[in-house]
Design a protein around this motif. Sequence first.
Motif, PDB file in Angstrom:
ATOM      1  N   VAL A  19     -16.291   8.802   1.612  1.00 54.77           N
ATOM      2  CA  VAL A  19     -15.261   8.245   0.238  1.00 54.77           C
ATOM      3  C   VAL A  19     -15.301   7.738  -0.325  1.00 54.77           C
ATOM      4  CG1 VAL A  19     -13.472   5.812   0.646  1.00 54.77           C
ATOM      5  CG2 VAL A  19     -13.987   7.423   2.777  1.00 54.77           C
TER       6      VAL A  19
ATOM      7  N   LEU B 120      -8.896   4.561   6.551  1.00 51.23           N
ATOM      8  CA  LEU B 120      -8.691   2.831   6.494  1.00 51.23           C
ATOM      9  C   LEU B 120      -6.677   2.974   7.118  1.00 51.23           C
ATOM     10  CD1 LEU B 120      -9.161   1.190   5.100  1.00 51.23           C
ATOM     11  CD2 LEU B 120      -8.481   1.800   2.675  1.00 51.23           C
TER      12      LEU B 120
ATOM     13  N   TYR C 285       0.576  -1.109  -0.298  1.00 49.58           N
ATOM     14  CA  TYR C 285       0.391   0.152  -0.124  1.00 49.58           C
ATOM     15  C   TYR C 285       0.545   0.663  -0.192  1.00 49.58           C
ATOM     16  CZ  TYR C 285       1.320   1.418   4.843  1.00 49.58           C
ATOM     17  OH  TYR C 285       2.304   1.353   5.446  1.00 49.58           O
TER      18      TYR C 285
ATOM     19  N   THR D 123      -6.349  -0.381  -5.350  1.00 53.12           N
ATOM     20  CA  THR D 123      -7.730  -0.375  -4.896  1.00 53.12           C
ATOM     21  C   THR D 123      -7.276   1.655  -4.623  1.00 53.12           C
ATOM     22  OG1 THR D 123      -8.887  -2.287  -4.688  1.00 53.12           O
ATOM     23  CG2 THR D 123      -9.306   0.265  -3.332  1.00 53.12           C
TER      24      THR D 123
ATOM     25  N   TRP E 227      -8.117   4.569  -2.542  1.00 48.52           N
ATOM     26  CA  TRP E 227     -10.101   4.665  -1.830  1.00 48.52           C
ATOM     27  C   TRP E 227      -9.235   6.769  -1.573  1.00 48.52           C
ATOM     28  CZ3 TRP E 227      -9.825   6.685   3.891  1.00 48.52           C
ATOM     29  CH2 TRP E 227     -10.666   5.974   4.265  1.00 48.52           C
TER      30      TRP E 227
ATOM     31  N   GLN F 158     -22.860   1.302   1.255  1.00 47.21           N
ATOM     32  CA  GLN F 158     -21.667   0.486   0.193  1.00 47.21           C
ATOM     33  C   GLN F 158     -22.316   0.897  -1.523  1.00 47.21           C
ATOM     34  OE1 GLN F 158     -20.662  -3.214  -0.149  1.00 47.21           O
ATOM     35  NE2 GLN F 158     -19.245  -3.403  -0.972  1.00 47.21           N
TER      36      GLN F 158
ATOM     37  N   THR G 153     -13.948   4.615  -3.734  1.00 44.96           N
ATOM     38  CA  THR G 153     -12.758   4.363  -4.221  1.00 44.96           C
ATOM     39  C   THR G 153     -13.408   3.423  -5.770  1.00 44.96           C
ATOM     40  OG1 THR G 153     -14.060   2.011  -4.046  1.00 44.96           O
ATOM     41  CG2 THR G 153     -13.101   2.718  -2.047  1.00 44.96           C
TER      42      THR G 153
END
Length: 279
Positions: free
Chosen positions: A229, A161, A33, A146, A148, A78, A231
């Motif tokens: 957020v 996160l 990440y 991903t 974010w 979501q 994504t």
Amino acid sequence: MQVTVDTASLAQELNEDYIVSPEAIAFYQKNGYVKLKHVLSPEVLRHYGDVITKLVIKLNTLTKSMEERTTYERAFLQIMNLWREDETAREFVFSRRLAKIGADLMGVDGVRLYHDQALYKEPSGGFTPWHADQFYWPLSSPKTVTVWIPLQDTPMEMGPLAFAEQSQGVEIGRNIEISDESERLLAEELANQNFNINDTPFELGEVSYHAGWTFHRAGPNTSSTPRKVMTMIYMDKDQTISKPQNTYQEADWTTWLGSYPVGSKPESELNPLLFSRAE
Ligand SMILES: O=C(O)CCC(=O)C(=O)O
């Protein structure tokens, strides 16, 4: 006073190159990440964020009280594939700037979209349990990532996160769905194996990229405002579809890959090419 927004220059910003330093690439490759600052301006985040928030409110179907919800439901609202719902959301999701960063980090020639999702952690929303995303995806290579994107400053009390550094290569808990069990087992195992956890706030304009097999989680939102957020999940353009290994992958294959043949590249209209060095 009426404020006019120059939407053309906002759209242009979404397509301009962001220079990813060799250090950031090396950090991503090593740790699975990376967090990058000043990727998007406050103006872009406000303009596209407002559109995304309206879509979340319009499309949300989760209306149960927090007490009635499962751990997963408490974590966030979501809403998926906003790019198919609205032209402005599509402009954001198709950002060449964000897609190219994903390709640079993975060291690939181009990326396709797997899908997008807005993840809104409501005030009093719960934690997001430890998990790795690729458990859900019928994709053969680990070259998935991903981005974010918090739509506001995200201090600790909002549940930014968090990442277990270098966890992308370890085969612990890869067969566990996101749940109370994944939170308990993975917290224990990651602590036993001394993984360093990066759990830090995000400032406005900062985004993270995490690999499909990197373990991550988020704390609860104890603030009085939603943690908004957006994504996007990218995959190497040369990624191929693998035979679904569980019921989640079966569902993903149908929903996000249009049941495109196993063994082929995901080239249906659901998975547009968002960046290619060949162009
Ligand atoms: O936003 C969250 O709380 C979790 C995000 C996540 O798991 C992801 O984007 O893969």
